[in-house]
Enzyme design. Structure first.
Site: not given
Ligand code: XBP
Ligand code: MG
Length: 272
Positions: A14, A16, A57
């Protein structure tokens, strides 16, 4: 590959919250700069953004917030157009934050990736953030050739449904050519854990600031981060070293297949 193959054959990452604390110090800050840039007085503090993280998102998160505001456009098309504009700006500001080296990788991430490469274990990126955000973060930390590290790279623009839907994991499994039972994913959020588990993939959780106590049902191991072998539940096997290594991951993977329904992790409410 066979469906019953339980040898560890790939590690999925993953992004973020797992690779870096991108939510609190990256996306949230960038959203606030986008509001400011278009002259809006809105600001998301750390706590409000934490509430909004229940929506997967960035653009979807923004729309959810606009729907609760008395000072946002009441017309749905206008609201969506504003959200799209703000989200584009947010991603530009996010790239600036990343390029200014304001987002360090979490400790232990680079070490575990290096070990995977040295030992020839394929890796994949399984994120539902936008492509440009992923590219910015990876370029800064792993240089322009970062894609060569991974056997598959799936981002939020490659899927119809974001986490907790399993699509991102299903696509990565297909591209890498491995069975779900032969993969471990590293995640930080309940939605991420759900996505991986729905795809049949075992998950270990490295706690991030926003999900430090969130219930993560179905993770095979939960701990404070890859930088330490202390504080994990269940603990890694006895061994040397101060950070989590591939042998620890392989151990948890074996435990998962010996006991495919691990007890849910602690179920305290989310807090910072
Ligand atoms: C995390 C998310 C993303 C980010 C923002 O994704 O939920 O929406 O917060 O990115 P992960 P965007 O943990 O799967 O990496 O603004 O591009 O949606
Ligand atoms: Mg994450």
């Amino acid at each position: 590959m066979t469906e019953s193959d339980t040898t560890l054959r790939a590690l999925f990452w993953d992004v973020d919250g797992t690779l870096a604390e991108t939510e609190r110090d990256g996306h949230r800050v960038a959203f606030n700069r986008a509001f400011e840039a278009v002259g809006l007085p809105w600001r998301w503090d750390v706590s409000r953004y934490g509430e909004l993280l229940s929506v997967a998102g960035g653009r979807e998160r923004l729309i959810a917030d606009l729907e609760t505001r008395g000072d946002a456009p009441t017309d749905r098309d206008e609201r969506e157009a504003l959200a799209a504009e703000l989200h584009r700006k947010k991603n530009d500001f996010y790239a600036e934050i990343v390029n200014d080296l304001e987002l360090d990788l979490r400790e232990g991430v680079a070490e575990l990736m290096d070990e995977c490469m040295q030992r020839g274990l394929p890796m994949a990126v399984t994120t539902t953030t936008s492509r440009s955000n992923l590219d910015a973060l990876m370029r800064v930390h792993f240089r322009a050739g970062w894609k060569q590290r991974f056997a598959a790279i799936i981002n939020g623009e490659d899927v119809a449904e974001k986490k907790p839907h399993p699509e991102v994991y299903q696509k990565a499994l297909k591209q890498v050519g491995v069975a779900p039972a032969s993969v471990v994913a590293i995640e930080d959020s309940p939605d991420g854990v759900t996505a991986a588990r729905r795809a049949g993939v075992a998950v270990i959780v490295t706690r991030s600031v926003y999900f430090s106590h969130a219930p993560v049902d179905g993770a095979v191991a939960v701990g404070p981060g890859l930088h330490t072998r202390e504080g994990w539940e269940p603990g890694p096997p006895a061994g040397k070293g101060d950070h989590v290594r591939l042998d620890d991951i392989a151990h948890w993977h074996t435990q998962f297949h010996d006991n495919p329904s691990p007890k849910p992790a602690d179920a305290k409410p989310a807090s910072l």
